[in-house]
Design a protein around this motif. Structure first.
Motif, PDB file in Angstrom:
ATOM      1  N   LEU A   1       0.828  -1.213   0.000  1.00  0.00           N
ATOM      2  CA  LEU A   1       0.000   0.000   0.000  1.00  0.00           C
ATOM      3  C   LEU A   1       0.862   1.261   0.000  1.00  0.00           C
ATOM      4  CD1 LEU A   1      -2.822  -1.073   2.470  1.00  0.00           C
ATOM      5  CD2 LEU A   1      -3.056  -0.651   0.012  1.00  0.00           C
ATOM      6  N   LYS A   2       1.966   1.215   0.718  1.00  0.00           N
ATOM      7  CA  LYS A   2       2.893   2.360   0.757  1.00  0.00           C
ATOM      8  C   LYS A   2       3.431   2.640  -0.653  1.00  0.00           C
ATOM      9  CE  LYS A   2       7.271   3.726   2.874  1.00  0.00           C
ATOM     10  NZ  LYS A   2       8.355   3.306   3.775  1.00  0.00           N
ATOM     11  N   LYS A   3       3.836   1.577  -1.366  1.00  0.00           N
ATOM     12  CA  LYS A   3       4.331   1.743  -2.746  1.00  0.00           C
ATOM     13  C   LYS A   3       3.234   2.297  -3.645  1.00  0.00           C
ATOM     14  CE  LYS A   3       7.858  -1.828  -2.660  1.00  0.00           C
ATOM     15  NZ  LYS A   3       8.159  -3.226  -2.984  1.00  0.00           N
ATOM     16  N   ALA A   4       2.036   1.750  -3.518  1.00  0.00           N
ATOM     17  CA  ALA A   4       0.913   2.193  -4.357  1.00  0.00           C
ATOM     18  C   ALA A   4       0.563   3.652  -4.081  1.00  0.00           C
ATOM     19  CB  ALA A   4      -0.301   1.306  -4.127  1.00  0.00           C
ATOM     20  N   ALA A   5       0.657   4.063  -2.824  1.00  0.00           N
ATOM     21  CA  ALA A   5       0.333   5.448  -2.459  1.00  0.00           C
ATOM     22  C   ALA A   5       1.315   6.436  -3.066  1.00  0.00           C
ATOM     23  CB  ALA A   5       0.320   5.600  -0.934  1.00  0.00           C
ATOM     24  N   ASN A   6       2.489   5.967  -3.430  1.00  0.00           N
ATOM     25  CA  ASN A   6       3.519   6.832  -4.004  1.00  0.00           C
ATOM     26  C   ASN A   6       3.757   6.574  -5.490  1.00  0.00           C
ATOM     27  OD1 ASN A   6       4.321   8.339  -1.616  1.00  0.00           O
ATOM     28  ND2 ASN A   6       4.980   6.359  -0.837  1.00  0.00           N
ATOM     29  N   ARG A   7       2.926   5.760  -6.118  1.00  0.00           N
ATOM     30  CA  ARG A   7       3.099   5.394  -7.529  1.00  0.00           C
ATOM     31  C   ARG A   7       2.786   6.598  -8.421  1.00  0.00           C
ATOM     32  NH1 ARG A   7       0.756   0.343  -7.618  1.00  0.00           N
ATOM     33  NH2 ARG A   7       2.791  -0.412  -6.995  1.00  0.00           N
ATOM     34  N   THR A   8       3.802   7.164  -9.036  1.00  0.00           N
ATOM     35  CA  THR A   8       3.607   8.375  -9.846  1.00  0.00           C
ATOM     36  C   THR A   8       2.835   8.114 -11.128  1.00  0.00           C
ATOM     37  OG1 THR A   8       5.741   8.088 -10.942  1.00  0.00           O
ATOM     38  CG2 THR A   8       5.694   9.525  -8.998  1.00  0.00           C
ATOM     39  N   SER A   9       2.806   6.866 -11.586  1.00  0.00           N
ATOM     40  CA  SER A   9       2.172   6.590 -12.869  1.00  0.00           C
ATOM     41  C   SER A   9       0.676   6.328 -12.769  1.00  0.00           C
ATOM     42  CB  SER A   9       2.849   5.391 -13.532  1.00  0.00           C
ATOM     43  OG  SER A   9       2.638   4.237 -12.735  1.00  0.00           O
ATOM     44  N   SER A  10       0.104   6.345 -11.553  1.00  0.00           N
ATOM     45  CA  SER A  10      -1.314   6.049 -11.459  1.00  0.00           C
ATOM     46  C   SER A  10      -1.985   6.754 -10.287  1.00  0.00           C
ATOM     47  CB  SER A  10      -1.536   4.534 -11.337  1.00  0.00           C
ATOM     48  OG  SER A  10      -2.914   4.265 -11.145  1.00  0.00           O
ATOM     49  N   TRP A  11      -2.730   7.804 -10.597  1.00  0.00           N
ATOM     50  CA  TRP A  11      -3.437   8.506  -9.527  1.00  0.00           C
ATOM     51  C   TRP A  11      -4.515   7.604  -8.933  1.00  0.00           C
ATOM     52  CZ3 TRP A  11      -8.638   9.526  -9.320  1.00  0.00           C
ATOM     53  CH2 TRP A  11      -9.357   9.444 -10.510  1.00  0.00           C
ATOM     54  N   ARG A  12      -5.069   6.711  -9.732  1.00  0.00           N
ATOM     55  CA  ARG A  12      -6.095   5.793  -9.213  1.00  0.00           C
ATOM     56  C   ARG A  12      -5.503   4.829  -8.184  1.00  0.00           C
ATOM     57  NH1 ARG A  12      -7.357   6.806 -14.442  1.00  0.00           N
ATOM     58  NH2 ARG A  12      -9.478   7.438 -14.910  1.00  0.00           N
TER      59      ARG A  12
ATOM     60  N   GLU B   1      -7.275   5.346   0.332  1.00  0.00           N
ATOM     61  CA  GLU B   1      -8.565   4.905   0.857  1.00  0.00           C
ATOM     62  C   GLU B   1      -8.402   3.670   1.765  1.00  0.00           C
ATOM     63  OE1 GLU B   1     -12.784   5.101  -1.331  1.00  0.00           O
ATOM     64  OE2 GLU B   1     -11.470   3.540  -2.113  1.00  0.00           O
ATOM     65  N   GLU B   2      -7.619   2.713   1.318  1.00  0.00           N
ATOM     66  CA  GLU B   2      -7.389   1.496   2.104  1.00  0.00           C
ATOM     67  C   GLU B   2      -6.592   1.802   3.374  1.00  0.00           C
ATOM     68  OE1 GLU B   2      -7.642  -2.432   3.231  1.00  0.00           O
ATOM     69  OE2 GLU B   2      -8.733  -1.434   1.623  1.00  0.00           O
ATOM     70  N   LEU B   3      -5.568   2.643   3.255  1.00  0.00           N
ATOM     71  CA  LEU B   3      -4.778   3.011   4.434  1.00  0.00           C
ATOM     72  C   LEU B   3      -5.631   3.752   5.464  1.00  0.00           C
ATOM     73  CD1 LEU B   3      -1.484   4.094   2.659  1.00  0.00           C
ATOM     74  CD2 LEU B   3      -1.704   2.207   4.291  1.00  0.00           C
ATOM     75  N   GLY B   4      -6.694   4.379   4.994  1.00  0.00           N
ATOM     76  CA  GLY B   4      -7.592   5.117   5.882  1.00  0.00           C
ATOM     77  C   GLY B   4      -8.300   4.244   6.904  1.00  0.00           C
ATOM     78  N   LYS B   5      -8.172   2.958   6.762  1.00  0.00           N
ATOM     79  CA  LYS B   5      -8.774   2.031   7.727  1.00  0.00           C
ATOM     80  C   LYS B   5      -7.840   1.746   8.900  1.00  0.00           C
ATOM     81  CE  LYS B   5     -11.308  -0.220   3.985  1.00  0.00           C
ATOM     82  NZ  LYS B   5     -11.382  -1.419   3.144  1.00  0.00           N
ATOM     83  N   TYR B   6      -6.623   2.304   8.846  1.00  0.00           N
ATOM     84  CA  TYR B   6      -5.609   1.995   9.849  1.00  0.00           C
ATOM     85  C   TYR B   6      -5.009   3.283  10.417  1.00  0.00           C
ATOM     86  CZ  TYR B   6      -6.044  -2.547   7.657  1.00  0.00           C
ATOM     87  OH  TYR B   6      -6.537  -3.710   7.154  1.00  0.00           O
ATOM     88  N   ASN B   7      -5.340   3.587  11.644  1.00  0.00           N
ATOM     89  CA  ASN B   7      -4.839   4.801  12.289  1.00  0.00           C
ATOM     90  C   ASN B   7      -3.521   4.481  12.991  1.00  0.00           C
ATOM     91  OD1 ASN B   7      -4.377   7.150  13.676  1.00  0.00           O
ATOM     92  ND2 ASN B   7      -6.416   7.297  14.554  1.00  0.00           N
ATOM     93  N   ALA B   8      -2.431   4.584  12.225  1.00  0.00           N
ATOM     94  CA  ALA B   8      -1.088   4.328  12.745  1.00  0.00           C
ATOM     95  C   ALA B   8      -0.183   5.462  12.277  1.00  0.00           C
ATOM     96  CB  ALA B   8      -0.579   2.979  12.245  1.00  0.00           C
ATOM     97  N   SER B   9       0.880   5.731  13.022  1.00  0.00           N
ATOM     98  CA  SER B   9       1.741   6.882  12.697  1.00  0.00           C
ATOM     99  C   SER B   9       2.328   6.787  11.292  1.00  0.00           C
ATOM    100  CB  SER B   9       2.850   7.036  13.741  1.00  0.00           C
ATOM    101  OG  SER B   9       3.688   5.902  13.750  1.00  0.00           O
ATOM    102  N   GLN B  10       2.707   5.581  10.845  1.00  0.00           N
ATOM    103  CA  GLN B  10       3.267   5.439   9.498  1.00  0.00           C
ATOM    104  C   GLN B  10       2.215   5.770   8.438  1.00  0.00           C
ATOM    105  OE1 GLN B  10       3.457   3.129  11.978  1.00  0.00           O
ATOM    106  NE2 GLN B  10       5.217   1.780  11.708  1.00  0.00           N
ATOM    107  N   VAL B  11       0.975   5.380   8.689  1.00  0.00           N
ATOM    108  CA  VAL B  11      -0.117   5.673   7.769  1.00  0.00           C
ATOM    109  C   VAL B  11      -0.364   7.179   7.738  1.00  0.00           C
ATOM    110  CG1 VAL B  11      -2.602   5.409   7.394  1.00  0.00           C
ATOM    111  CG2 VAL B  11      -1.202   3.405   7.948  1.00  0.00           C
ATOM    112  N   ILE B  12      -0.375   7.802   8.900  1.00  0.00           N
ATOM    113  CA  ILE B  12      -0.587   9.255   8.978  1.00  0.00           C
ATOM    114  C   ILE B  12       0.501   9.991   8.214  1.00  0.00           C
ATOM    115  CG2 ILE B  12      -0.594  11.229  10.574  1.00  0.00           C
ATOM    116  CD1 ILE B  12      -2.136   9.339  12.538  1.00  0.00           C
ATOM    117  N   ASP B  13       1.739   9.512   8.283  1.00  0.00           N
ATOM    118  CA  ASP B  13       2.847  10.122   7.525  1.00  0.00           C
ATOM    119  C   ASP B  13       2.587  10.051   6.020  1.00  0.00           C
ATOM    120  OD1 ASP B  13       4.188  10.711   9.870  1.00  0.00           O
ATOM    121  OD2 ASP B  13       5.600   9.022   9.701  1.00  0.00           O
ATOM    122  N   ILE B  14       2.147   8.884   5.557  1.00  0.00           N
ATOM    123  CA  ILE B  14       1.861   8.716   4.114  1.00  0.00           C
ATOM    124  C   ILE B  14       0.707   9.632   3.701  1.00  0.00           C
ATOM    125  CG2 ILE B  14       0.977   7.113   2.363  1.00  0.00           C
ATOM    126  CD1 ILE B  14       2.509   4.881   3.880  1.00  0.00           C
ATOM    127  N   LEU B  15      -0.341   9.669   4.516  1.00  0.00           N
ATOM    128  CA  LEU B  15      -1.498  10.503   4.185  1.00  0.00           C
ATOM    129  C   LEU B  15      -1.125  11.983   4.169  1.00  0.00           C
ATOM    130  CD1 LEU B  15      -4.295   8.672   6.226  1.00  0.00           C
ATOM    131  CD2 LEU B  15      -3.808   8.505   3.774  1.00  0.00           C
TER     132      LEU B  15
END
Length: 148
Positions: A17-28, A35-49
């Motif tokens: 999910l971390k890789k997908a969240a940073n994938r420059t070739s696909s906004w989708r 959206e999927e990371l939004g189900k997990y309230n963790a500091s690493q997830v908050i950093d990505i968001l």
């Protein structure tokens, strides 16, 4: 309507999910990962968001990250929609692609070449502005090129 359950842990597929969240070739892919990371309230997830909120070229992705961060109780500001260039220097990319094609090329040929040369630029503009906007931009580049 049931309330979404938020877990205070990392998902099993966090690295993916971390890789997908940073994938420059696909906004989708970025949107889906946010959206999927939004189900997990963790500091690493908050950093990505927070990174997607501050840096994503597509407003829909920023907006989703913002919504989730608010749900998590984070103090965040509404993202500002970019008024001009979604990606700095994109107009030069459009012009370079246009000039690399035959004079009588079609919009579809332009899109195909843009995807091959700079898929990140294509993806960001397709997601942020849409294909009608790209077609209009292509037509304007055509006009500009003929006036030079």
């Amino acid at each position: 309507m049931s309330k979404k359950i938020i877990k205070n842990e990392l998902p099993e597929n966090y690295e993916e999910l971390k890789k997908a969240a940073n994938r420059t070739s696909s906004w989708r892919a970025r949107y889906d990962a946010v959206e999927e990371l939004g189900k997990y309230n963790a500091s690493q997830v908050i950093d990505i968001l927070n990174s997607r909120l501050a840096n994503d070229p597509v407003y829909k992705v920023q907006e989703e990250a913002y919504r989730i961060l608010l749900e998590f109780g984070e103090n965040v500001e509404v993202p500002e929609r970019k008024k001009f260039e979604v990606i700095k220097g994109a107009n030069k990319v459009f012009l370079r692609v246009k000039k690399s094609l035959p004079a009588d090329h079609t919009f579809e040929q332009f899109l195909d070449k843009l995807k091959r040369m700079r898929n990140d630029v294509y993806d960001a503009y397709e997601g942020e502005k849409g294909l009608d906007w790209l077609k209009n931009e292509w037509a304007n580049i055509n006009t500009k090129s003929n006036n030079k």
